[in-house]
Design a protein around this motif. Structure first.
Motif, PDB file in Angstrom:
ATOM      1  N   ARG A  85      26.084  12.056  63.566  1.00  0.00           N
ATOM      2  CA  ARG A  85      25.865  10.306  64.041  1.00  0.00           C
ATOM      3  C   ARG A  85      26.434  10.307  63.296  1.00  0.00           C
ATOM      4  NH1 ARG A  85      19.439   9.563  65.087  1.00  0.00           N
ATOM      5  NH2 ARG A  85      19.941   8.290  66.549  1.00  0.00           N
ATOM      6  N   ASP A  87      29.601   9.352  63.761  1.00  0.00           N
ATOM      7  CA  ASP A  87      29.962   8.063  65.280  1.00  0.00           C
ATOM      8  C   ASP A  87      29.766   7.451  65.531  1.00  0.00           C
ATOM      9  OD1 ASP A  87      31.341   7.359  66.709  1.00  0.00           O
ATOM     10  OD2 ASP A  87      32.150   9.333  67.768  1.00  0.00           O
ATOM     11  N   PRO A  88      29.611   6.121  65.245  1.00  0.00           N
ATOM     12  CA  PRO A  88      28.684   4.848  66.400  1.00  0.00           C
ATOM     13  C   PRO A  88      28.195   5.376  67.487  1.00  0.00           C
ATOM     14  CG  PRO A  88      30.309   3.752  64.544  1.00  0.00           C
ATOM     15  CD  PRO A  88      30.647   5.325  65.219  1.00  0.00           C
ATOM     16  N   ASP A  89      29.840   5.559  67.983  1.00  0.00           N
ATOM     17  CA  ASP A  89      29.358   4.985  69.587  1.00  0.00           C
ATOM     18  C   ASP A  89      28.421   6.534  70.355  1.00  0.00           C
ATOM     19  OD1 ASP A  89      31.238   3.632  70.565  1.00  0.00           O
ATOM     20  OD2 ASP A  89      32.517   4.708  70.539  1.00  0.00           O
ATOM     21  N   PHE A  90      28.482   7.461  69.069  1.00  0.00           N
ATOM     22  CA  PHE A  90      27.355   8.569  69.552  1.00  0.00           C
ATOM     23  C   PHE A  90      25.869   8.231  68.790  1.00  0.00           C
ATOM     24  CE2 PHE A  90      25.421  12.735  68.446  1.00  0.00           C
ATOM     25  CZ  PHE A  90      25.578  13.533  69.044  1.00  0.00           C
ATOM     26  N   ASP A  91      25.820   7.475  67.980  1.00  0.00           N
ATOM     27  CA  ASP A  91      24.606   7.248  67.466  1.00  0.00           C
ATOM     28  C   ASP A  91      23.687   7.124  68.038  1.00  0.00           C
ATOM     29  OD1 ASP A  91      22.703   7.333  65.085  1.00  0.00           O
ATOM     30  OD2 ASP A  91      23.134   5.494  65.256  1.00  0.00           O
ATOM     31  N   ILE A  92      25.041   5.561  69.048  1.00  0.00           N
ATOM     32  CA  ILE A  92      23.530   5.108  70.207  1.00  0.00           C
ATOM     33  C   ILE A  92      22.812   5.968  70.852  1.00  0.00           C
ATOM     34  CG2 ILE A  92      24.074   3.225  71.858  1.00  0.00           C
ATOM     35  CD1 ILE A  92      26.803   1.943  69.798  1.00  0.00           C
ATOM     36  N   TRP A  93      24.359   6.662  71.161  1.00  0.00           N
ATOM     37  CA  TRP A  93      23.644   7.431  72.843  1.00  0.00           C
ATOM     38  C   TRP A  93      22.615   8.749  72.178  1.00  0.00           C
ATOM     39  CZ3 TRP A  93      24.166  12.801  73.296  1.00  0.00           C
ATOM     40  CH2 TRP A  93      24.315  13.383  74.727  1.00  0.00           C
ATOM     41  N   GLU A  95      20.999   8.278  70.070  1.00  0.00           N
ATOM     42  CA  GLU A  95      19.182   7.585  70.068  1.00  0.00           C
ATOM     43  C   GLU A  95      18.805   6.633  71.551  1.00  0.00           C
ATOM     44  OE1 GLU A  95      16.652   5.733  67.969  1.00  0.00           O
ATOM     45  OE2 GLU A  95      17.415   6.593  67.309  1.00  0.00           O
ATOM     46  N   GLN A  96      19.502   6.493  72.241  1.00  0.00           N
ATOM     47  CA  GLN A  96      19.108   6.086  73.664  1.00  0.00           C
ATOM     48  C   GLN A  96      18.515   7.766  74.063  1.00  0.00           C
ATOM     49  OE1 GLN A  96      22.419   4.705  75.800  1.00  0.00           O
ATOM     50  NE2 GLN A  96      22.880   2.555  75.304  1.00  0.00           N
TER      51      GLN A  96
END
Length: 122
Positions: A85, A87-93, A95-96
Motif C-alpha cells: 500500500r 504505492d499510491p496507485d495500489f493503495d487507491i485500488w 481501498e476501492q
C-alpha cells in the motif's frame, strides 16, 4: 465483529475472493484453490485474505479457517499487502476493493443459509 458464524465467514470469504478475482481477471475458483496455484492466484488470495482482515475485521484465525490456511500464513499475507500500500496507485485500488466488499457485505443478511462452501470451489 458479530458472533462467530462459520457459514457467514465462508460467504464473506467467497465474496472477497470473487471480488478480487474479478478485479484481476481471474476465476474465483483459482483464488480459492486448496493448493498454492499460480503466482497470480496466490497474490489474489493474499489480497482477499487482507480484505477480510482489514475491511471486515475478521480475526486471523477466522480468515485462516475459511481459506484452509494457517493463521501465520494469513498474517504474512496481510503484512505483505499492507507494505504494498506504499504505492499510491495500489493503495487507491485496494481501498476501492475494501469499500466494495464492505458495502456488499453490509447488504447481505449473512445468516449463512445460502452459503457456498469454500470446499466446493476446489
Amino acid at each position: 465483529m458479530s458472533e462467530f458464524n462459520p457459514a457467514r465467514d465462508d460467504d464473506r470469504a467467497y465474496l472477497a475472493a470473487a471480488l478480487t478475482a474479478f478485479a484481476l481477471g481471474l476465476k474465483a475458483e483459482d483464488v480459492l484453490r486448496g493448493d498454492r496455484g499460480s503466482k497470480a492466484s496466490s497474490r489474489a488470495r493474499q489480497i482477499a485474505m487482507y480484505l477480510l482482515r482489514a475491511g471486515l475485521g475478521m480475526s486471523l484465525s477466522r480468515v485462516a479457517r475459511t481459506f484452509r490456511r494457517d493463521r501465520t500464513t494469513v498474517s504474512y499475507s496481510c503484512h505483505l499487502i499492507e507494505d504494498m500500500r506504499d504505492d499510491p496507485d495500489f493503495d487507491i485500488w485496494i481501498e476501492q476493493l475494501t469499500v466494495g466488499l464492505t458495502s456488499v457485505a453490509a447488504l447481505g443478511g449473512g445468516d449463512g443459509r445460502g452459503s457456498r462452501s469454500l470446499a466446493d470451489a476446489s
